[in-house]
Design a protein around this motif. Structure first.
Motif, short mmCIF file in Angstrom:
data_model
loop_
_atom_site.label_atom_id
_atom_site.label_comp_id
_atom_site.label_asym_id
_atom_site.label_seq_id
_atom_site.Cartn_x
_atom_site.Cartn_y
_atom_site.Cartn_z
N GLN A 29 9.19 13.71 6.66
CA GLN A 29 8.24 13.25 7.95
C GLN A 29 6.65 12.65 8.58
O GLN A 29 6.31 12.70 9.82
N GLY A 30 6.91 12.02 7.44
CA GLY A 30 6.16 10.80 7.72
C GLY A 30 4.53 10.53 6.95
O GLY A 30 4.98 11.22 6.03
N MET A 31 3.71 9.96 6.60
CA MET A 31 3.22 9.54 5.91
C MET A 31 1.60 9.66 5.86
O MET A 31 0.82 10.07 6.87
N ILE A 32 0.62 10.52 4.78
CA ILE A 32 -0.82 10.58 4.65
C ILE A 32 -1.92 9.66 4.30
O ILE A 32 -0.99 9.34 2.95
N LEU A 33 -2.02 8.63 4.42
CA LEU A 33 -3.22 8.72 4.31
C LEU A 33 -4.59 8.52 3.71
O LEU A 33 -4.68 9.13 4.23
N ILE A 34 -4.42 8.17 2.35
CA ILE A 34 -6.23 8.86 1.67
C ILE A 34 -6.22 7.72 1.57
O ILE A 34 -7.47 6.67 0.72
N ASP A 35 -8.29 7.75 2.95
CA ASP A 35 -9.18 6.85 2.62
C ASP A 35 -8.34 5.19 3.19
O ASP A 35 -7.19 5.34 2.93
N THR A 36 -9.44 4.72 4.17
CA THR A 36 -8.93 4.01 4.25
C THR A 36 -10.02 2.60 4.22
O THR A 36 -10.44 1.76 5.38
N THR A 37 -10.04 2.10 2.76
CA THR A 37 -11.56 0.84 2.60
C THR A 37 -12.53 0.71 3.05
O THR A 37 -13.27 1.28 3.67
N SER A 38 -12.95 -0.36 2.98
CA SER A 38 -14.16 -0.88 3.85
C SER A 38 -14.57 -1.71 4.87
O SER A 38 -15.33 -2.31 4.96
N SER A 39 -12.80 -2.49 5.63
CA SER A 39 -12.57 -2.46 6.86
C SER A 39 -11.25 -2.80 6.96
O SER A 39 -10.31 -2.94 6.33
N PRO A 40 -11.24 -3.61 8.63
CA PRO A 40 -9.73 -2.76 9.14
C PRO A 40 -9.08 -3.50 8.83
O PRO A 40 -7.52 -3.41 8.24
N ALA A 41 -9.25 -5.16 8.24
CA ALA A 41 -8.44 -6.12 7.80
C ALA A 41 -8.01 -5.87 6.25
O ALA A 41 -6.82 -5.68 5.54
N GLU A 42 -8.94 -5.02 5.20
CA GLU A 42 -8.48 -4.64 4.16
C GLU A 42 -7.45 -3.13 3.71
O GLU A 42 -6.51 -2.93 3.57
N VAL A 43 -7.48 -1.86 5.26
CA VAL A 43 -6.74 -1.16 5.47
C VAL A 43 -5.17 -1.62 5.46
O VAL A 43 -3.97 -1.21 5.25
N LEU A 44 -5.69 -2.54 6.81
CA LEU A 44 -4.00 -3.34 7.19
C LEU A 44 -3.21 -4.23 6.53
O LEU A 44 -1.91 -3.94 5.97
N SER A 45 -4.14 -4.41 5.37
CA SER A 45 -2.64 -5.47 4.31
C SER A 45 -2.72 -4.19 3.29
O SER A 45 -1.90 -3.93 2.16
N LEU A 46 -3.35 -3.03 3.17
CA LEU A 46 -2.28 -1.84 2.49
C LEU A 46 -1.90 -2.08 2.77
O LEU A 46 -0.50 -1.54 2.06
#
Ligand SMILES: [Zn+2]
Length: 281
Positions: A29-46
């Motif tokens: 039913q979808g996903m859960i992300l654990i922690d969002t790194t140190s910047s908006p650009a970084e989390v989007l790249s993940l």
């Protein structure tokens, strides 16, 4: 970055070069992300690296308030879960060390010491809008999504708000910054005796896979190594204080445990000094 698919439900983003790790829980039913790194650009790249769209995320968990675990929050549209202390600390940081004035001062300091880091930090600050968790828990949160059970367990130690994420069926443990693998840990918001107790708690999980907050995937040997580092450094510092040695004399003692040389070398003495100040109150 190395993306490790541990099993059908767990992924680890292992990023010893970039700095901080993160995790992903897969469910029907979808996903859960654990922690969002140190910047908006970084989390989007993940997310891009694993081909996950924002709308597939059902929940984000912040394991603790540190900026390298929370500053990507603003890109996420799903609920953000954290321990109550995490929300409280982020709220107070917005008025103090994360105020525009304080962040600008940080940037100025970085410009004087590390121009590359300063440029990255400036780019982050230009777009940063710190987003707070909107769901909090005390002690422990037990959730289920698409038939997959997950537990977020408050332990503290590294920071007062730190929680680990445990997948009971998969026996996967996202240990966050209770574990720094192969390098000096960052201590500056920590309670050292509490951290040592937390490491003992981690051993009780009998995990099949352990994802540290920093460094590569590890096993119980790394937990013992960090525990020994903290305990020996703490005891030796207490002994120096008992003998009346100054903080400088103490920090210069070659008897302290060392990690093999790497870019976190500056934390060797800084950690001793932190413990010294903690011990003398
Ligand atoms: Zn941390």
């Amino acid at each position: 970055m190395e993306i490790i698919r541990i099993d059908s439900v767990a992924t680890a983003f292992i990023r010893p070069v970039e700095g901080v790790n993160a995790g992903l829980i897969h469910t029907p039913q979808g996903m859960i992300l654990i922690d969002t790194t140190s910047s908006p650009a970084e989390v989007l790249s993940l997310l891009e690296a694993v081909d996950v769209r924002l709308e597939e995320l059902q929940l984000v968990i912040n394991t603790h308030f540190h900026s390298d675990h929370t500053w990507g929050n603003q890109e996420l549209t799903c609920p953000i879960l954290a321990h109550r202390f995490c929300l409280e600390r982020m709220e107070s940081n917005l008025k103090n060390e994360w105020s525009p004035h304080a962040l600008q001062a940080n940037l100025n300091d970085l410009k004087a010491t590390d121009t590359k880091k300063a440029e990255d930090f400036r780019a982050t600050l230009q777009v940063l809008q710190i987003k707070l968790p909107d769901q909090v828990f005390d002690e422990r949160f037990e959730g289920e999504l698409g038939g997959i059970r997950y537990e977020v367990i408050h332990l503290g130690g590294h920071t007062p708000d730190l929680s680990v994420v445990w997948l009971p069926e998969s026996r996967t443990l996202y240990a966050s910054d209770l574990i720094f693998q192969g390098r000096y840990p960052y201590l500056f918001d920590s309670d050292i005796p509490a951290w040592i107790s937390c490491l003992d708690r981690l051993l009780e999980f009998d995990a099949r896979a352990i994802i540290p907050g920093h460094g590569v995937m590890c096993g119980e040997a790394e937990i013992h190594a960090l525990r020994d580092y903290l305990q020996v450094t703490w005891n030796l510092t207490a002994e120096h204080i008992r003998l009346g040695h100054s903080i400088d004399e103490t920090a210069d003692d070659p008897a302290y445990p060392v990690f093999s040389p790497n870019k976190y070398e500056r934390l060797h003495q800084a950690n001793i000094r932190y413990m010294y100040k903690k011990l003398i109150g």
